[in-house]
Design an enzyme around this catalytic site. Structure first.
Site, PDB file in Angstrom:
ATOM      1  N   LYS A  76       0.835  -1.203   0.000  1.00  0.00           N
ATOM      2  CA  LYS A  76       0.000   0.000   0.000  1.00  0.00           C
ATOM      3  C   LYS A  76       0.869   1.253   0.000  1.00  0.00           C
ATOM      4  O   LYS A  76       0.581   2.217  -0.708  1.00  0.00           O
ATOM      5  CB  LYS A  76      -0.948   0.003   1.202  1.00  0.00           C
ATOM      6  CG  LYS A  76      -2.106  -0.954   0.992  1.00  0.00           C
ATOM      7  CD  LYS A  76      -3.052  -0.964   2.160  1.00  0.00           C
ATOM      8  CE  LYS A  76      -4.211  -1.911   1.888  1.00  0.00           C
ATOM      9  NZ  LYS A  76      -4.998  -2.187   3.071  1.00  0.00           N
ATOM     10  N   LYS A 122      -3.411  -6.894  -9.817  1.00  0.00           N
ATOM     11  CA  LYS A 122      -4.624  -7.386  -9.168  1.00  0.00           C
ATOM     12  C   LYS A 122      -5.733  -6.329  -9.270  1.00  0.00           C
ATOM     13  O   LYS A 122      -5.429  -5.128  -9.216  1.00  0.00           O
ATOM     14  CB  LYS A 122      -4.261  -7.615  -7.686  1.00  0.00           C
ATOM     15  CG  LYS A 122      -5.281  -8.325  -6.872  1.00  0.00           C
ATOM     16  CD  LYS A 122      -4.905  -8.302  -5.404  1.00  0.00           C
ATOM     17  CE  LYS A 122      -5.116  -6.924  -4.819  1.00  0.00           C
ATOM     18  NZ  LYS A 122      -5.357  -6.835  -3.397  1.00  0.00           N
ATOM     19  N   LYS A 139      -9.575  -1.804  -5.350  1.00  0.00           N
ATOM     20  CA  LYS A 139     -10.384  -0.591  -5.185  1.00  0.00           C
ATOM     21  C   LYS A 139      -9.535   0.672  -5.252  1.00  0.00           C
ATOM     22  O   LYS A 139     -10.007   1.731  -5.642  1.00  0.00           O
ATOM     23  CB  LYS A 139     -11.083  -0.602  -3.820  1.00  0.00           C
ATOM     24  CG  LYS A 139     -12.300  -1.462  -3.750  1.00  0.00           C
ATOM     25  CD  LYS A 139     -12.974  -1.302  -2.373  1.00  0.00           C
ATOM     26  CE  LYS A 139     -13.402  -2.632  -1.825  1.00  0.00           C
ATOM     27  NZ  LYS A 139     -12.633  -3.095  -0.668  1.00  0.00           N
TER      28      LYS A 139
HETATM   29  P1  TYM Z   1     -10.904  -5.756   0.924  1.00  0.00           P
HETATM   30  O1  TYM Z   1     -11.983  -4.759   1.147  1.00  0.00           O
HETATM   31  O2  TYM Z   1      -9.651  -5.286   0.265  1.00  0.00           O
HETATM   32  O3  TYM Z   1     -11.455  -6.944   0.049  1.00  0.00           O
HETATM   33  C1  TYM Z   1     -12.630  -7.658   0.416  1.00  0.00           C
HETATM   34  C2  TYM Z   1     -12.443  -9.118   0.032  1.00  0.00           C
HETATM   35  O4  TYM Z   1     -12.219  -9.213  -1.386  1.00  0.00           O
HETATM   36  C3  TYM Z   1     -11.011  -9.938  -1.628  1.00  0.00           C
HETATM   37  N1  TYM Z   1     -10.378  -9.367  -2.822  1.00  0.00           N
HETATM   38  C4  TYM Z   1      -9.997 -10.091  -3.879  1.00  0.00           C
HETATM   39  N2  TYM Z   1     -10.062 -11.410  -4.126  1.00  0.00           N
HETATM   40  C5  TYM Z   1      -9.599 -11.840  -5.314  1.00  0.00           C
HETATM   41  N3  TYM Z   1      -9.089 -10.994  -6.265  1.00  0.00           N
HETATM   42  C6  TYM Z   1      -8.994  -9.674  -6.049  1.00  0.00           C
HETATM   43  N4  TYM Z   1      -8.510  -8.879  -6.996  1.00  0.00           N
HETATM   44  C7  TYM Z   1      -9.467  -9.159  -4.808  1.00  0.00           C
HETATM   45  N5  TYM Z   1      -9.525  -7.910  -4.269  1.00  0.00           N
HETATM   46  C8  TYM Z   1     -10.077  -8.069  -3.049  1.00  0.00           C
HETATM   47  C9  TYM Z   1     -10.149  -9.736  -0.399  1.00  0.00           C
HETATM   48  O5  TYM Z   1      -9.181 -10.745  -0.254  1.00  0.00           O
HETATM   49  C10 TYM Z   1     -11.201  -9.750   0.704  1.00  0.00           C
HETATM   50  O6  TYM Z   1     -11.508 -11.072   1.082  1.00  0.00           O
HETATM   51  N6  TYM Z   1      -8.648  -6.320   5.324  1.00  0.00           N
HETATM   52  C11 TYM Z   1      -9.807  -6.707   4.555  1.00  0.00           C
HETATM   53  C12 TYM Z   1     -11.112  -6.398   5.288  1.00  0.00           C
HETATM   54  C13 TYM Z   1     -11.164  -6.987   6.644  1.00  0.00           C
HETATM   55  C14 TYM Z   1     -11.306  -8.359   6.963  1.00  0.00           C
HETATM   56  C15 TYM Z   1     -11.299  -8.415   8.383  1.00  0.00           C
HETATM   57  C16 TYM Z   1     -11.392  -9.522   6.200  1.00  0.00           C
HETATM   58  C17 TYM Z   1     -11.120  -6.283   7.810  1.00  0.00           C
HETATM   59  N7  TYM Z   1     -11.185  -7.137   8.861  1.00  0.00           N
HETATM   60  C18 TYM Z   1     -11.414  -9.645   9.068  1.00  0.00           C
HETATM   61  C19 TYM Z   1     -11.500 -10.755   6.877  1.00  0.00           C
HETATM   62  C20 TYM Z   1     -11.502 -10.790   8.283  1.00  0.00           C
HETATM   63  C21 TYM Z   1      -9.800  -5.965   3.246  1.00  0.00           C
HETATM   64  O7  TYM Z   1      -9.204  -4.924   3.112  1.00  0.00           O
HETATM   65  O8  TYM Z   1     -10.556  -6.508   2.278  1.00  0.00           O
END
Ligand code: TYM
Length: 344
Positions: free
Chosen positions: A119, A198, A201
């Site tokens: 990041k 990848k 967002k």
């Molecule tokens: P976030 O918001 O970045 O993404 C949400 C979920 O989508 C998955 N993801 C992807 N999977 C495959 N290909 C991609 N290009 C892709 N982009 C995103 C992420 O792996 C995620 O599962 N830190 C987490 C949010 C969070 C969380 C938690 C998750 C906060 N606390 C506790 C699990 C347990 C996050 O930023 O996800």
């Protein structure tokens, strides 16, 4: 007598950050799995608005993206009668637990986090919150006593860190307060984006939003940059974002058809883009888009779901925190309540 856990349903927990519109990577990497799992165990899903504050520092934006994420989940099939959906900040005890975990966690573990380095490399301000992010995520997972955490590949290291922190805590306070959760990957753990890396967002050009307007999605798909190979020339589908996305939305036979056309020659990029576009419309248009629009017209319905979800999630969190207070020597919630209500 030891507790008999054999009949307990599996508890799944996961979160998604409201830091932009949810996209195909979120859906195929995690959300589709979340929705399927609602028939297989107890599901706790939340919108990670505390986490998003590391990048979204505009109150109206944060509220808007939080609503949109919840509305997307509901339109995609999350059933509030089967799974909890709530806002992370409606259970503020997670922030408290994150602090407590940080007191037993070495800097070395935190410094190894890839996502922090990625990041920062992408230009996000290296704040203390961004660095602390995995501790808050560990608290999210542990406070609800989660067994399994369905996520995309990029979150797996965070789950490993969570297991480490749970172990440090149990060891430091000589009590098995936390159980160690396991990550669960979907069939598409790393969905590629339109700009080569990848889908993410934080890179708007890389994403196809799940519920973008049809004209916008058309522009994005038809604008995918390709090489200049002609229709008849053979092409490598494995490096081809059009095929890689098509494979996610099409039936296996249809995907095999496109793959063959690319490998042997005869499949042009223009036609492949049209095929992708029509499948995207088939999967996310129609009924789902209509349902999503209804959420915009009735935001109170979404709010009601979030509040009801948080009420139930908070009860679970409170039980865990009671054990945490006892293990650490912090005052119990009973004492806290007496302090808060004194003099009011
Ligand atoms: P976030 O918001 O970045 O993404 C949400 C979920 O989508 C998955 N993801 C992807 N999977 C495959 N290909 C991609 N290009 C892709 N982009 C995103 C992420 O792996 C995620 O599962 N830190 C987490 C949010 C969070 C969380 C938690 C998750 C906060 N606390 C506790 C699990 C347990 C996050 O930023 O996800």
């Amino acid at each position: 007598m030891p507790e008999d856990n054999s009949k307990k349903p599996i508890r799944y927990l996961s979160g998604v950050q409201p830091s932009g519109r949810l996209h195909l990577g979120n859906y195929f990497g995690a959300i589709r799995n979340h929705i399927r799992l609602q028939d297989q165990g107890e599901c706790f899903y939340f919108i990670a608005n505390y986490h998003s504050l590391t990048t979204v520092q505009d109150a109206e934006q944060l509220k808007k993206f939080t609503f949109m994420a919840a509305a997307d989940y509901l339109a995609l099939g999350l059933d509030p009668a089967k799974a909890l959906l709530f806002r992370q900040s409606d259970v503020p005890e997670v922030a408290e637990l994150a602090w407590l975990l940080s007191t037993v966690t070495g800097m070395g573990l935190m410094e190894r986090a890839h996502s922090y380095k990625d990041k920062v490399a992408r230009g996000i301000a290296p704040s203390l919150g961004l660095f602390f992010y995995p501790a808050l995520m560990a608290a999210d997972i542990l406070i609800y006593r989660s067994d399994k955490v369905p996520v995309g590949q990029d979150q797996i290291q965070h789950i490993e860190m969570c297991r480490d922190m749970a172990g440090y805590f149990n060891h430091a306070f000589q009590k098995e307060v936390f159980k160690l959760p396991e990550g669960v990957l979907s069939e598409a753990p790393k969905v590629m984006g339109l700009t080569g890396g990848k889908m993410s967002k934080s890179d708007e050009a890389s994403v196809i939003p799940i519920f973008g307007e049809p004209a916008e999605i058309k522009k994005k798909v038809m604008g995918i940059v390709t090489d200049s190979k002609g229709v008849a020339e053979p092409k490598d589908p494995d490096q081809n974002i059009i095929y890689l996305l098509y494979r996610l939305v099409a039936a296996p036979g249809e995907a095999a058809g496109m793959e063959k056309g690319f490998r042997q020659g005869g499949m042009g990029y223009g036609d492949a883009k049209k095929m992708l576009l029509s499948k995207l419309e088939e999967v996310f248009g129609g009924e789902r888009r209509e349902k999503r629009k209804k959420m915009d017209e009735k935001p109170d319905l979404v709010e009601d779901v979030l509040v009801a979800g948080a009420q139930r999630a908070r009860r679970t969190a409170a039980r865990t925190m009671e054990q945490v207070y006892e293990a650490t020597g912090l005052p119990s919630s009973k004492i806290k309540k007496a302090v808060w209500t004194a003099g009011t």
